[in-house]
Design a protein around this motif. Structure first.
Motif, PDB file in Angstrom:
ATOM      1  N   THR A   1       0.829  -1.204   0.000  1.00  0.00           N
ATOM      2  CA  THR A   1       0.000   0.000   0.000  1.00  0.00           C
ATOM      3  C   THR A   1       0.858   1.246   0.000  1.00  0.00           C
ATOM      4  OG1 THR A   1      -1.485  -1.270   1.327  1.00  0.00           O
ATOM      5  CG2 THR A   1      -1.920   1.075   1.173  1.00  0.00           C
TER       6      THR A   1
ATOM      7  N   SER B   1       2.598   9.943  -9.625  1.00  0.00           N
ATOM      8  CA  SER B   1       1.886  10.074 -10.891  1.00  0.00           C
ATOM      9  C   SER B   1       0.901  11.238 -10.870  1.00  0.00           C
ATOM     10  CB  SER B   1       1.137   8.778 -11.209  1.00  0.00           C
ATOM     11  OG  SER B   1       0.152   8.597 -10.234  1.00  0.00           O
ATOM     12  N   ALA B   2       0.662  11.801  -9.699  1.00  0.00           N
ATOM     13  CA  ALA B   2      -0.337  12.860  -9.613  1.00  0.00           C
ATOM     14  C   ALA B   2       0.087  14.098 -10.395  1.00  0.00           C
ATOM     15  CB  ALA B   2      -0.565  13.234  -8.163  1.00  0.00           C
TER      16      ALA B   2
ATOM     17  N   PRO C   1      -6.962   7.462  -7.163  1.00  0.00           N
ATOM     18  CA  PRO C   1      -6.289   6.246  -7.577  1.00  0.00           C
ATOM     19  C   PRO C   1      -6.734   5.810  -8.978  1.00  0.00           C
ATOM     20  CG  PRO C   1      -7.972   5.802  -5.951  1.00  0.00           C
ATOM     21  CD  PRO C   1      -8.083   7.222  -6.309  1.00  0.00           C
ATOM     22  N   VAL C   2      -6.186   4.757  -9.438  1.00  0.00           N
ATOM     23  CA  VAL C   2      -6.438   4.349 -10.801  1.00  0.00           C
ATOM     24  C   VAL C   2      -7.570   3.348 -10.845  1.00  0.00           C
ATOM     25  CG1 VAL C   2      -4.201   4.731 -11.773  1.00  0.00           C
ATOM     26  CG2 VAL C   2      -4.615   2.689 -10.443  1.00  0.00           C
ATOM     27  N   ALA C   3      -8.290   3.344 -11.942  1.00  0.00           N
ATOM     28  CA  ALA C   3      -9.438   2.476 -12.003  1.00  0.00           C
ATOM     29  C   ALA C   3      -9.477   1.672 -13.285  1.00  0.00           C
ATOM     30  CB  ALA C   3     -10.705   3.298 -11.898  1.00  0.00           C
ATOM     31  N   ASN C   4      -8.419   1.564 -13.977  1.00  0.00           N
ATOM     32  CA  ASN C   4      -8.475   0.745 -15.171  1.00  0.00           C
ATOM     33  C   ASN C   4      -7.113   0.151 -15.445  1.00  0.00           C
ATOM     34  OD1 ASN C   4      -6.889   2.570 -16.998  1.00  0.00           O
ATOM     35  ND2 ASN C   4      -8.517   3.931 -16.307  1.00  0.00           N
TER      36      ASN C   4
ATOM     37  N   LYS D   1      -5.151   0.225 -17.910  1.00  0.00           N
ATOM     38  CA  LYS D   1      -4.094   1.045 -18.498  1.00  0.00           C
ATOM     39  C   LYS D   1      -3.383   1.876 -17.428  1.00  0.00           C
ATOM     40  CE  LYS D   1      -3.528   4.248 -22.257  1.00  0.00           C
ATOM     41  NZ  LYS D   1      -4.254   5.186 -23.121  1.00  0.00           N
ATOM     42  N   SER D   2      -4.216   2.550 -16.615  1.00  0.00           N
ATOM     43  CA  SER D   2      -3.605   3.362 -15.570  1.00  0.00           C
ATOM     44  C   SER D   2      -2.914   2.483 -14.546  1.00  0.00           C
ATOM     45  CB  SER D   2      -4.660   4.207 -14.886  1.00  0.00           C
ATOM     46  OG  SER D   2      -5.436   4.829 -15.857  1.00  0.00           O
TER      47      SER D   2
ATOM     48  N   ARG E   1       2.089   0.402 -12.241  1.00  0.00           N
ATOM     49  CA  ARG E   1       3.022  -0.707 -12.060  1.00  0.00           C
ATOM     50  C   ARG E   1       4.385  -0.362 -12.631  1.00  0.00           C
ATOM     51  NH1 ARG E   1      -1.585  -4.029 -14.113  1.00  0.00           N
ATOM     52  NH2 ARG E   1      -2.890  -4.051 -12.258  1.00  0.00           N
TER      53      ARG E   1
ATOM     54  N   ARG F   1      -1.072 -13.302 -11.506  1.00  0.00           N
ATOM     55  CA  ARG F   1      -1.747 -12.000 -11.403  1.00  0.00           C
ATOM     56  C   ARG F   1      -1.077 -10.949 -12.275  1.00  0.00           C
ATOM     57  NH1 ARG F   1      -5.042  -9.751  -8.064  1.00  0.00           N
ATOM     58  NH2 ARG F   1      -3.542  -8.425  -7.035  1.00  0.00           N
ATOM     59  N   ARG F   2       0.247 -10.935 -12.254  1.00  0.00           N
ATOM     60  CA  ARG F   2       0.954  -9.959 -13.090  1.00  0.00           C
ATOM     61  C   ARG F   2       2.193 -10.614 -13.652  1.00  0.00           C
ATOM     62  NH1 ARG F   2      -0.688  -6.789  -8.545  1.00  0.00           N
ATOM     63  NH2 ARG F   2      -2.551  -5.771  -9.291  1.00  0.00           N
TER      64      ARG F   2
ATOM     65  N   ALA G   1      -9.794  -9.399 -13.391  1.00  0.00           N
ATOM     66  CA  ALA G   1      -9.044  -9.989 -12.287  1.00  0.00           C
ATOM     67  C   ALA G   1      -9.643 -11.319 -11.851  1.00  0.00           C
ATOM     68  CB  ALA G   1      -9.027  -9.024 -11.108  1.00  0.00           C
TER      69      ALA G   1
END
Lengths: 1507, 299
Positions: free
Chosen positions: B9, B19-20, B32-35, B37-38, B43, B122-123, B196
């Motif tokens: 976290t 990134s802001a 925060p990011v919600a998709n 791409k973001s 990451r 997961r990634r 996910a």
């Protein structure tokens, strides 16, 4: 007498007198000037000017600090650009344009020196050779641009010259035309003139060509130059914009003189008299409202509102917002907040290095303090917070006053430095207490979207202030404006600081903050228009609306008429009156056995539909005709006598038409057949104290209010068992009489109850009633939309009563039968009930595969079994009395009868005699209706019965029971309470405060303390023994108002303890004269809400131009809303979904998913919408506005919190960032792109502290509670039989959201559907119930939905159903309907789920859609087209797939319907919309018509055979 | 586990702060990011920026490739599979009058292998070149009113096919996709983003039909076979890999499979059905997971 030198008066004395009077006059003049000069408003204006100066300065400094970095970058970039090279191609382009022009000129033979490029070439060469970024480059670039400008200027010069020439030519032409005119006038030849005009006209045309050529040449050159300078110009523009901002603030600052002390000249020009020459912004202003009158009792006068002299910032908005207040009025208790400021790592280093001062603070923390406070000079106030600094991260803002740091008080800037520099440890958070927000009058109005603001509907200059706030608008001093404190503490503070006092002489004191919404009613007569709307999603008047709904729910209007009309046209205010009692009257008339069949039919029609004018008028005429027979003496035996009873004749008048009828129904149930429902036991306890049986009931309590009665002084006479008079206390006297009244009412209501025919269960039922089945039916058939029940704690509605406890009331043979009938068909019992028919028809059970099992259940019986089985126990507070009256009760009954009779006979003795023996027949003609019961001699056998009936009838009249209930025999009774239409202005001298102060002083504020024994007498003489200051702000406020004999206080106490005003007054009142208002079970906040509504009833409608006049669409919405509220449509349906507005970082939402939609389905975005979605606020954040609702957890039904991957998390999971999946129900524009309904739910950052989005607000939707409650339950239920059931589709098994119902269905269809709903969607667990609404109500709803969806209403033209349209379409596509039908009937498409004609879909209902053969009546064409094309774009949850995908190049289904996919969709729409035509073409009637036989060949004169 | 999570976290918040961008004076946490791409962008930041061990978990440091394989077995008697309740198109949706069996939990007789467990990475920091070859598109067929196979895992950005081999119309509904697939026809679907967790696929016409689709951006997805076995070859070695384990009838939150046995404890199996593992180049790691009945609902 000779003249002498001596004067009549002594000169010296005169000089002295003159001298003294001169001095007195001088002093008084100076005093007057001083007094005038120092008027209070000047003080406030100067203070506000200083505050404004402070604010502008802070804004200026803040802007500088914020933009400094940006400006520096821009300057740097600009200087770079100015030193950069110019592309040769561009210069070459320029050169070519010039050469082309030269060539053109030469060809046209115009002599013009060709342009010399020498200098340009040289400069260009210099620029080429110079190093980019060097000074030479800058020099050369400037030279090149200079040359280009010179050539461009030359082009401009030539263009101007040509334009100039053209002007002269035009003048010549004008002259020539006039000369020709003169020639005509003088009869001369015009030939030469005509030639001249022709010549000049031609020349002008040629010149125009030249001008135009020169202009295009110049424009071409300019375009090249601006292309060269594009970057430069852009940078310059950005620089200028920032500089302009700063300059604007600087100018504002320069224009604002600020503090007088800071400005030596100001100190002089502020002197009296001189200040007239230089106001410095200090001047008296007023809002003059010529048509907004104020009532001064004898005349209405225009208002002058001068409030803005002190409240100067009232309409100031925050920078960059049209509606956010610049100076928010933050409640005092929320002003101080604790922040955490983290000192940077370098702090100790810097401090150790040497001296610290203000600049160190600014450098380290990004914090600059102002040299004085914003209003109070000594406040340590933040002036500048640098972006991204420690101070910014801590949340400090300009204007914050630093109160304390780490608990240490802060007195000066030095203190701040001491704490933050000298004492602070790096990276250790420091606690900072700040105070934010200003006091009145420096704050702005909190709702600038609604009031005062220039974009609001109540603009400052048009409405002023006092129409909403009251008070004395023309006053300019705090105490004279009649400010009203909101609580005693505020009153004390005001009195101390501003000399405030309660000015009794001003009849419109300012409305205190807690009741400020009351005054909305002056102009908003329909009230419901004050509900939140699209334009104002924040509730405009929440407290007032709550009050309004409470008044409706509790039926205050049953006793207290609220008339909003003065004659049929003139509106005075809200109108809340009971509808004409045609229903009750018709019911009563129908009970007359002598009614003939036609009359009975009319009466029954009226019972069903009281709005039926024709039946009503015919019935009235018929009865009146009969009545006229009764009135005339029969002259001959041949004439018939009257058939109907006298009572029926009297009722005929009640059927008259009412000019402006009321529209509200009585809130209570009908008592006409009460005997068929409940028994004596229950009814006795209910009347005695309704809350005993049902604690949540809205029925008020009429009996048992004894707190004000004495139980010491024996002053009231009653007869004992042996008939002797004995004196009893007031308490005993009242208790005994009330007991008799309750018994009388109970018996009378049961006795008068009329016959009721119970409904019988159908004969085909095979199963006995099951409470288990009933439980699910109760839950799923819609009952919980209106009722609550202890077994279902997840939902609580109060439209109907709480049904947790029913058995003690209804578990009797009658009760059970009644409950069954009621559940099955409520209007059979009472046609004015709001309880709808939910169609509890027998259920033919099927097995898991959908095959019938042969078992038939009766849902009404099941629900009844559940309700009576799952009932909470109940033990009445007191035992039910014996049916037989005891001797003492019989005596009490007679005493009470005598009391009631006393006013009629003016003699206690006669009254007592008649009460015992009956009223003699001889005076029967003179007695009132109720007393007719007692006419004739009373015998021991009938005495009690008659007396009880008499007492009951009197009690019913006295308590006004018929205001809420339909009671036989009281159909025409009038409301008994004080009318409330102008109660908000009721003269306080008409309010009987009586001994209320003493009552509260002796009994305590809640009336529950016993007056101390022995001190009763003394205590009662204590004047106002309660000090409002001893109580909390609310009680204190009301108590103060009550003790000050004000309306508000009176009302407060009246609603709390309605009978307490009788304290020590009962001794001089007969029992029947006592106060009778019952006590309603209001909570504190409900009481205040009701008061807010009642205080707003003033009948003071201002000039009609100020009264709210909605547009037709808005009016339809307002009218519809009333009906929606009445039937609680929102209990089941979501009428509005949630609106979430929030700010987000531009990186939050990525690209929306790519879609392949029909063009007519795609949203059309306006440039404004896109621009608005891309506008960054000061924080660099974008705004999003979403409409829909967050996805719900399928097990709990609560909004599901997910993590950044969209994976559900627990709300307690603090390690993941929380989001909601927000299901859109309307397309949204986010970050410049459309987000479509039906696409994956966007993830919206969730606020951790409360429900809704982070950085924004989530406006709750309206309605759909039952759908939300049932969502997880229907999923679980369905999974019992189909474990694969899809949760997302479950919304389709529940009452649908109606947010675009208006654009969906045809008005006619919806109207008829509302009047008589058909079962529509097989998959829905319930069906739309029948509310038996009137056609007028249905129309209002239809119009509401249409208006809400911006669809046509009340009618819409449906061109696609006209025969011409179909013919035209069929010309283009022969067999259009047949081809479309092929799609419908194909085994892949529509008929898989939809029944049509005689084809019925098989299988479970969850996979079935509505019938298709009714679509033509139901849908609006465009909706149907969009729905077929892409169902998920309309309802995101729908199970309906896209059958015909949009395949522009490769259309499918060619075998069925040749054509493009769009044509196929259109074809389906055309078939469905013309299904009746399609069916007609397939129906042959010809064969059914018998051809007449051919005529007989010789049959002359033979008549045709009879059919 | 708690520590790892909170470290993550902190890293995420740091990344978000980075990134802001400039000019943000808001005291609130940046959005925060919600998709995908973001999330990907973050990451990236996580990989390069950040400090100390917090980001080490996800940083691509390894070389070489490794294999993870294993088997999920059911502890106890295999549960019964009742037939689907076919209430429509009986002639098409039943074979010899017998409805197909429910697929909620398929345990092989004898081996007790659990079918249709999804195990996926997961990634992925990198993907083996063998996955670059264009494979035949993933197909989801509908036959005898059953989706075949029960779980499909298409790659995001690669089209997949939805077929109908029955003589009656079907539709396939999942996510925002809902189209009729006519008898004998095929519809194409292209997952634009990864998911996910698997998304349920249903047919609105035949409500018993059910399947799952799991679009992923990396190809490391295994669905256990009838014997409960799976194999994920060519996994990036030398770095910590986080796997998600999912089964449609799991009792865990969001259907995460949480067996809670000594083997899973050893793997630090989380309550969200995830475990982390670091494989050496060319290592073939094998895990055997026995799943007690309590890990499933309705058993």
């Amino acid at each position: 007498m000779p003249a002498t030198e001596k004067t009549w008066r002594d000169q010296l004395k005169m000089h002295v007198i003159f001298g003294i009077t001169s001095l007195v006059m001088l002093v008084s003049t100076i005093w007057m000037l001083w007094k005038d000069h120092n008027r209070e408003w000047r003080k406030w204006q100067l203070a506000d000017r200083e505050r404004a100066h402070w604010t502008i300065e802070a804004q200026l400094e803040q802007t500088k600090a914020e933009s400094q970095g940006q400006l520096n970058t821009l300057y740097l970039q600009l200087s770079e650009v100015k030193r950069s090279k110019i592309e040769d191609a561009l210069i070459e382009n320029f050169r070519q344009i010039v050469q082309a022009e030269d060539a053109r000129l030469a060809e046209a033979g115009i002599e013009e020196k060709p342009v010399d490029f020498t200098d340009l070439n040289a400069a260009q060469a210099r620029l080429q050779s110079a190093e980019a970024g060097s000074d030479e480059a800058a020099d050369a670039r400037e030279a090149v641009l200079g040359e280009l400008a010179e050539i461009t200027n030359e082009a401009k010069r030539r263009e101007l010259a040509l334009t100039g020439q053209r002007k002269f030519m035009a003048a010549d032409l004008t002259a020539a035309v006039s000369l020709r005119g003169i020639a005509v006038g003088e009869g001369e030849s015009t030939e030469t003139h005509d030639a001249e005009i022709r010549k000049l006209t031609e020349e002008i045309a040629e010149q125009d060509v030249k001008v135009s050529n020169a202009k295009s040449y110049r424009l071409a050159l300019e375009s090249v130059v601006s292309e060269i300078q594009a970057t430069e110009n852009d940078l310059q523009k950005r620089v200028s914009s920032i500089e302009a901002d700063i300059a604007r603030l600087q100018t504002q600052l320069d224009q604002n003189p600020g503090r007088v002390l800071d400005n030596p000249l100001e100190t002089v020009v502020r002197w009296p008299i001189i200040d007239a020459f230089n106001t410095g912004g200090i001047k008296l202003e007023q809002i003059w409202l010529q048509d907004m009158k104020i009532n001064y009792n004898f005349s209405s006068v225009a208002r002058y509102d001068r409030c803005t002299n002190c409240h100067r910032a009232i309409d100031k908005t925050a920078p960059g917002s049209a509606t956010a207040p610049a100076y928010p009025a933050i409640p005092r208790d929320q002003r101080v907040r604790a922040l955490q400021l983290v000192p940077p790592a370098k702090v100790s280093e810097v401090v150790a290095a040497g001296k610290v001062d203000a600049s160190t603070m600014e450098a380290l923390y990004g914090l600059r303090l102002a040299n004085r406070g914003q209003v109070n000079v000594d406040d340590v106030t933040v002036q500048v917070v640098h972006p991204e600094s420690a101070a910014a991260k801590a949340g400090l803002e300009t204007g914050d006053v630093i109160v304390a740091i780490n608990g240490g008080q802060v007195q000066s800037a030095a203190d701040v430095r001491h704490y933050l520099l000298e004492l602070a440890e790096p990276n250790i958070p420091q606690g900072i207490d700040i105070r934010r927000g200003l006091d009145q009058p420096f704050t702005s109005h909190p709702r600038l979207d609604l009031f005062v603001g220039s974009t609001s509907p109540h603009k400052r200059g048009e409405m002023g202030c006092t129409i909403c706030h009251d008070g004395q608008g023309s006053a300019t001093e705090f105490k004279w404006t009649s400010h009203t404190p909101n609580d005693p503490a505020q009153a004390r503070e005001w009195a101390l600081n501003y000399g405030w006092f309660d000015n009794h002489h001003w009849i419109f004191p300012m409305t205190p903050a807690r009741f400020v919404e009351s005054n909305c009613l002056k102009c908003h007569h329909n009230v419901v228009e004050l509900e939140p709307s699209d334009r104002f999603p924040d509730p405009p008047a929440p407290k007032l609306m709550e009050g309004y709904h409470l008044v409706r729910e509790f039926g205050c209007y049953g006793c207290h008429e609220i008339t909003g009309f003065d004659g049929p046209q003139k509106r005075l205010g809200p109108d809340m009156r009971i509808e004409p009692n045609y229903y009750d009257v018709a019911k009563q008339i129908a009970s007359d056995p002598a009614l003939n069949a036609t009359e009975r039919e009319w009466a029954m029609t009226l019972v069903e539909r009281p709005e039926d004018n024709s039946a009503r008028e015919q019935l009235m005429r018929s009865i009146k005709q009969d009545a006229s027979l009764a009135a005339t003496q029969a002259p001959s035996p041949a004439q018939t006598t009257a058939r109907l009873t006298k009572e029926t004749h009297q009722l005929a008048d009640a059927l008259r038409e009412v000019e402006v009828p009321g529209s509200l129904r009585k809130v209570g149930p009908s008592l006409r057949h009460i005997g068929a429902k409940v028994n004596y036991d229950w009814l006795y306890h209910w009347i005695r104290r309704p809350a005993d049986f049902r604690p949540t009931t809205r029925m008020p309590q009429f009996f048992g209010h004894f707190e004000h009665l004495s139980d010491e002084k024996q002053e009231f006479p009653l007869h004992n068992e042996v008939g002797e008079v004995e004196m009893v206390t007031d308490l005993d006297y009242t208790k005994r009489f009330e007991h008799i009244e309750i018994r009388a009412l109970t018996e009378y209501l049961l006795k008068m109850s009329q016959r009721f025919d119970y409904l019988k269960p159908p004969t085909n039922i095979t199963e006995s009633a099951s409470p288990d089945r009933g439980r699910w039916l109760f839950e799923s058939r819609g009952c919980l939309a209106c009722h609550s029940h202890g077994e279902f704690p997840g939902i609580a509605s109060n439209q109907g009563p709480d049904l947790t406890r029913l058995a003690p009331k209804l578990n009797t043979p009658n009760g059970q039968q009644w409950l069954y009938s009621w559940l099955k068909q409520p209007n059979h019992y009472h046609s004015r009930t709001l309880m709808p028919n939910v169609y509890l028809e027998p259920i033919l059970e099927t097995d898991a595969t959908g095959a019938p099992t042969g078992r038939v259940t009766d849902p009404a019986a099941d629900i009844a079994a559940f309700l009576l089985g799952a009932s909470a126990p109940w033990q009445p507070e007191v035992p039910t009395p014996q049916q037989q009256l005891s001797p003492r009760e019989a005596r009490d009954l007679e005493d009470l009868t005598a009391v009631w009779l006393t006013p009629s006979f003016q003699s206690k003795r006669l009254a007592a005699e008649y009460a015992n023996k009956g009223i003699p027949e001889r005076i029967a003609g003179t007695v009132k209706v109720d007393e007719m019961v007692l006419v004739g001699s009373l015998t021991p056998e009938n005495r009690v019965e008659k007396q009880l009936e008499y007492v009951a009838r009197r009690s019913l009249s006295r308590y006004g029971c018929f205001g809420c209930h339909d009671i036989p025999g009281f159909e025409t009774a009038k409301p008994i309470g004080t009318p409330l239409a102008n109660w908000g202005r009721k003269d306080t001298s008409q309010l009987a405060f009586e001994n209320i102060g003493q009552f509260l002083a002796t009994h305590g504020i809640n009336g529950d303390q016993k007056p101390s024994a022995g001190h009763g007498e003394e205590a009662s003489h204590e004047e106002h023994g309660l000090d409002p200051g001893d109580f909390g702000p609310d009680t204190g406020y009301f108590l103060q108002s009550l003790l000050g004999h004000q309306r508000i206080g009176f009302l407060w106490q009246k609603l709390r303890m309605p009978r307490a005003y009788d304290y020590q007054a009962t001794v001089n009142k007969r029992y029947d004269e006592r106060l009778r208002m019952p006590k309603f079970p209001f909570s504190e906040s409900q009481r205040e809400a009701v008061m807010t509504f009642i205080l707003g009833l003033t009948s003071e409608a201002p000039d009609p131009k100020y009264v709210y006049k909605p547009t037709p669409r808005r009016e339809a919405i307002v009218k519809g809303r009333e009906v929606l509220d009445k039937y609680n449509c929102a209990g089941c349906h979501a009428l509005e979904l949630e609106r979430w507005n929030f700010a987000f970082e531009p990186s939050l939402f990525g690209e929306p998913s790519k879609t392949n939609d029909y063009p007519f389905v795609q949203p059309v975005l306006s440039p404004e919408q896109i621009a608005a979605s891309l506008a960054e606020d000061r924080r660099g954040m974008l705004q999003a506005h979403l409409y829909g609702m967050p996805a719900k957890n399928e097990t709990t039904g609560t909004p599901q919190i997910v993590d950044a991957d969209g994976v559900p998390i627990e709300p307690t999971d603090k390690s993941s960032l929380p989001f909601y999946k927000f299901t859109l129900y309307e397309h949204a524009v986010v970050n410049g792109a459309a987000r479509l309904v039906g696409e994956p739910d966007p993830l919206v950052p969730a606020s951790r502290s409360e429900y809704g989005p982070l950085n924004g607000v989530g406006h709750v939707g309206w309605g759909g509670d039952l759908a939300k409650y049932l969502y997880p339950r229907v999923i679980a239920k369905e999974r019992e039989t189909n474990p694969s059931a899809v949760a997302g589709e479950a919304w389709g098994w529940l009452p649908p959201p109606l947010h675009h119902e208006g654009s969906k269905v045809q008005a006619d269809w919806l109207h008829d559907f509302l009047m008589d709903p058909i079962a529509l969607r097989p998959a829905v667990v319930m069906r739309m119930p029948n509310f038996h609404m009137s056609s007028d109500e249905a129309s209002k709803l239809v119009n509401y939905f249409a208006a809400q969806s911006n669809a046509d209403f009340p009618y819409e033209y449906n061109s696609q159903r006209r025969s011409g349209y179909l013919a035209q379409r069929e010309a283009a596509h022969p067999r259009l309907l047949d081809d479309a039908m092929k799609i419908v009937t194909n085994n892949n498409y529509c008929v898989k789920c939809h029944s049509i004609g005689d084809y019925e879909v098989r299988g479970g209902v969850k996979a079935q859609g509505p019938r298709l053969d009714l679509a033509y009546q139901r849908f609006r064409p465009e909706y149907l087209r969009r729905w077929i094309a892409s169902p998920k774009r309309i309802l995101p949850y729908t199970a309906m797939p896209a059958n015909i995908p949009y395949d522009g190049n490769d259309p499918q289904l060619q075998r069925l319907f040749p054509g493009s996919s769009t044509e196929q969709v259109n074809g389906l729409v055309e078939l469905l919309l013309n299904f009746d035509e399609y069916a007609k073409r397939r129906t042959s009637v010809k064969g059914l018509v018998a051809e007449p036989p051919a005529a007989a060949p010789t049959g002359r004169g033979t008549p045709p055979p009879r059919p | 586990m708690e520590i790892v999570r909170s470290k993550y976290t902190i890293a995420l918040i740091t990344a978000l702060a980075l990134s802001a961008g400039a000019g943000c004076g808001s005291p609130d946490l940046p959005g925060p990011v919600a998709n995908a791409k973001s999330a990907k962008a973050i990451r990236e930041v996580l990989k390069t920026g950040g400090d100390e061990g917090a980001t080490a978990a996800t940083a691509a440091t390894g070389t070489g490739w490794a294999t993870l394989k294993g088997r999920f077995t059911f502890v106890g008697a295999p549960p019964q599979r009742p037939p689907y309740k076919v209430d429509k198109d009986h002639n098409i949706c039943t074979e010899g009058g017998r409805a197909p069996l429910e697929e909620k939990l398929i345990v092989q007789d004898g081996s007790n292998g659990i079918m249709n467990v999804a195990v996926y990475l997961r990634r992925a920091s990198r993907v083996h070149e063998s996955f670059q070859q264009t494979a035949a598109p993933v197909v989801l067929d509908q036959k005898v009113c059953v989706f075949l196979p029960h779980i499909v895992a298409p790659l995001a950005g690669k089209p997949m096919l939805i077929k109908n081999s029955d003589p009656t119309g079907h539709n396939a509904k999942f996510g925002s996709f809902n189209e009729t697939v006519a008898s004998g026809g095929t519809r194409e679907y292209l997952a634009q983003k990864e998911s996910a967790l698997p998304l349920g696929v249903s047919c609105s016409i035949h409500p018993w039909m059910t399947a799952y689709i799991l679009p992923r951006e990396n190809p490391y997805v295994a669905i256990t076979k009838e014997d409960g076995s799976f194999e994920l070859a060519n996994l990036p070695a030398g770095e910590e890999l986080e796997f998600q384990v999912w089964h449609e009838s799991s009792a865990g939150a969001s259907q995460a499979l949480v067996p809670n046995t000594p083997e899973t404890k050893e793997l630090n199996w989380s309550s969200r059905g995830r475990f982390k593992i670091k494989l050496q180049p060319d290592e073939v790691k094998e895990i055997q997971i026995s799943v007690p009945a309590t890990a499933f609902t309705g058993v």
